[in-house]
Write an enzyme that holds these catalytic residues in place. Structure first.
Site, PDB file in Angstrom:
ATOM      1  N   LYS A 295     -25.763  19.981  56.548  1.00  0.00           N
ATOM      2  CA  LYS A 295     -26.918  20.557  55.848  1.00  0.00           C
ATOM      3  C   LYS A 295     -28.167  20.549  56.736  1.00  0.00           C
ATOM      4  CE  LYS A 295     -26.720  17.626  52.365  1.00  0.00           C
ATOM      5  NZ  LYS A 295     -25.489  16.843  52.609  1.00  0.00           N
TER       6      LYS A 295
ATOM      7  N   ARG B  82     -29.337  16.156  43.942  1.00  0.00           N
ATOM      8  CA  ARG B  82     -28.130  15.378  44.203  1.00  0.00           C
ATOM      9  C   ARG B  82     -27.394  15.013  42.915  1.00  0.00           C
ATOM     10  NH1 ARG B  82     -28.800  13.894  49.513  1.00  0.00           N
ATOM     11  NH2 ARG B  82     -27.798  11.971  50.137  1.00  0.00           N
TER      12      ARG B  82
ATOM     13  N   ARG C  68     -21.701   9.927  64.272  1.00  0.00           N
ATOM     14  CA  ARG C  68     -23.069  10.446  64.240  1.00  0.00           C
ATOM     15  C   ARG C  68     -24.059   9.355  64.657  1.00  0.00           C
ATOM     16  NH1 ARG C  68     -25.219  13.885  59.103  1.00  0.00           N
ATOM     17  NH2 ARG C  68     -25.562  11.953  57.985  1.00  0.00           N
TER      18      ARG C  68
ATOM     19  N   ARG D 197     -27.057   4.861  61.874  1.00  0.00           N
ATOM     20  CA  ARG D 197     -27.804   4.548  60.658  1.00  0.00           C
ATOM     21  C   ARG D 197     -27.142   3.391  59.918  1.00  0.00           C
ATOM     22  NH1 ARG D 197     -28.531  10.229  57.700  1.00  0.00           N
ATOM     23  NH2 ARG D 197     -27.821   8.975  55.954  1.00  0.00           N
TER      24      ARG D 197
ATOM     25  N   ARG E 162     -20.709   6.485  50.046  1.00  0.00           N
ATOM     26  CA  ARG E 162     -21.510   7.714  49.925  1.00  0.00           C
ATOM     27  C   ARG E 162     -20.647   8.900  49.543  1.00  0.00           C
ATOM     28  NH1 ARG E 162     -23.925   7.854  55.484  1.00  0.00           N
ATOM     29  NH2 ARG E 162     -24.634   9.961  55.054  1.00  0.00           N
TER      30      ARG E 162
HETATM   31  P1  ADP Z   1     -26.555  12.310  53.820  1.00  0.00           P
HETATM   32  O1  ADP Z   1     -26.683  13.687  53.274  1.00  0.00           O
HETATM   33  O2  ADP Z   1     -26.113  12.257  55.212  1.00  0.00           O
HETATM   34  O3  ADP Z   1     -25.846  11.361  52.909  1.00  0.00           O
HETATM   35  P2  ADP Z   1     -29.396  11.877  53.411  1.00  0.00           P
HETATM   36  O4  ADP Z   1     -30.192  11.700  54.624  1.00  0.00           O
HETATM   37  O5  ADP Z   1     -29.504  13.158  52.665  1.00  0.00           O
HETATM   38  O6  ADP Z   1     -27.929  11.589  53.869  1.00  0.00           O
HETATM   39  O7  ADP Z   1     -29.693  10.687  52.369  1.00  0.00           O
HETATM   40  C1  ADP Z   1     -29.635   9.344  52.738  1.00  0.00           C
HETATM   41  C2  ADP Z   1     -29.808   8.464  51.507  1.00  0.00           C
HETATM   42  O8  ADP Z   1     -31.085   8.728  50.903  1.00  0.00           O
HETATM   43  C3  ADP Z   1     -28.804   8.710  50.398  1.00  0.00           C
HETATM   44  O9  ADP Z   1     -27.616   7.979  50.595  1.00  0.00           O
HETATM   45  C4  ADP Z   1     -29.598   8.229  49.173  1.00  0.00           C
HETATM   46  O10 ADP Z   1     -29.635   6.820  49.105  1.00  0.00           O
HETATM   47  C5  ADP Z   1     -30.990   8.700  49.477  1.00  0.00           C
HETATM   48  N1  ADP Z   1     -31.265  10.067  48.945  1.00  0.00           N
HETATM   49  C6  ADP Z   1     -31.553  11.188  49.672  1.00  0.00           C
HETATM   50  N2  ADP Z   1     -31.762  12.248  48.876  1.00  0.00           N
HETATM   51  C7  ADP Z   1     -31.593  11.813  47.604  1.00  0.00           C
HETATM   52  C8  ADP Z   1     -31.654  12.432  46.325  1.00  0.00           C
HETATM   53  N3  ADP Z   1     -31.933  13.747  46.169  1.00  0.00           N
HETATM   54  N4  ADP Z   1     -31.420  11.654  45.219  1.00  0.00           N
HETATM   55  C9  ADP Z   1     -31.140  10.348  45.341  1.00  0.00           C
HETATM   56  N5  ADP Z   1     -31.060   9.703  46.508  1.00  0.00           N
HETATM   57  C10 ADP Z   1     -31.279  10.407  47.648  1.00  0.00           C
END
Ligand code: ADP
Ligand code: ZN
Length: 215
Positions: free
Chosen positions: A13, A88, A127, A162, A173
């Protein structure tokens, strides 16, 4: 363009969003980047979000909606935006629909980036991310390492794994994605906004979006 990018963690994404910003100046809005920035600078938001993120759990919807309500009203969003990592959950998608109606903003579509699970797993384990919260450049130890090991090409900060990219947090996740986020595919299909692209690579996704929008 005004798009939502859907897809599992590791689907690409962020990479797709960066490529799309170059087409028409739309801004990438990554809730993950915003949250990691807040954790690093130790704001109230960061302190609240930190524990959830380390475990690979979602941050509560109310916190996220507070961030997005402000962010979508900033002037740089007028040209367009690419929502990366938001919404999400179904409640976030419903709240977003309401928020956009209130701000008189119309989405073009929700792009579902569909990547096989084996590829996702492999990508997430290899990553690496630039630790500087203003940069957050993404690398891959196998396919896209920084020029100098462990050092960001763009800003010279350390490139690290990370905390939520250990094997345990990754599988958590992915389970969270399947349970809470995958239902959004049906949600946006019903809204008539869904475009699913089987993504061999990020360029293929960008081309699919361009074609659909006639850009
Ligand atoms: P990825 O898509 O690689 O899992 P992100 O960088 O989008 O990682 O998100 C990392 C973390 O941030 C998620 O695991 C969650 O804890 C939090 N997070 C990000 N966006 C949201 C969202 N829209 N709602 C709830 N938690 C979020
Ligand atoms: Zn960097």
């Amino acid at each position: 363009m005004k798009l939502i990018l859907l897809g599992a963690p590791g689907a690409g994404k962020g990479t797709v969003a960066k490529l799309l910003t170059a087409i028409d100046g739309s801004v990438q809005i990554s809730t993950g980047d915003i949250l990691r920035g807040a954790v690093q600078s130790g704001t109230d938001l960061g302190r609240e979000a930190e524990g959830y993120m380390k475990r690979g759990d979602l941050v509560p919807d109310a916190l996220i909606m507070g961030i997005m309500e402000k962010r979508l009203q900033e002037p740089d969003c007028e040209k367009g935006f690419l929502l990366d990592g938001f919404p999400r959950t179904i409640p976030q998608a419903e709240a977003l629909r309401e928020l956009l109606a209130r701000l008189d903003i119309t989405l073009d579509m929700a792009v579902n980036i569909d990547v096989p699970r084996e590829i996702i797993l492999d990508r997430l384990c290899t990553r690496r991310t630039c630790e500087n919260s203003d940069c957050q450049a993404i690398y891959n130890v196998k396919s896209n390492p920084p020029r100098e090991e462990g050092v960001c090409d763009k800003c010279g900060s350390p490139v690290v794994q990370r905390e939520d990219e250990t094997e345990e947090a990754i599988s958590h996740r992915l389970a969270t994605y399947n349970e809470k986020t995958a239902p959004l595919i049906g949600f946006y299909e019903k809204e008539g906004l869904l475009l699913t692209i089987e993504a061999v690579n990020s360029e293929a996704v960008v081309n699919g979006v361009r074609e659909k929008l006639g850009l």
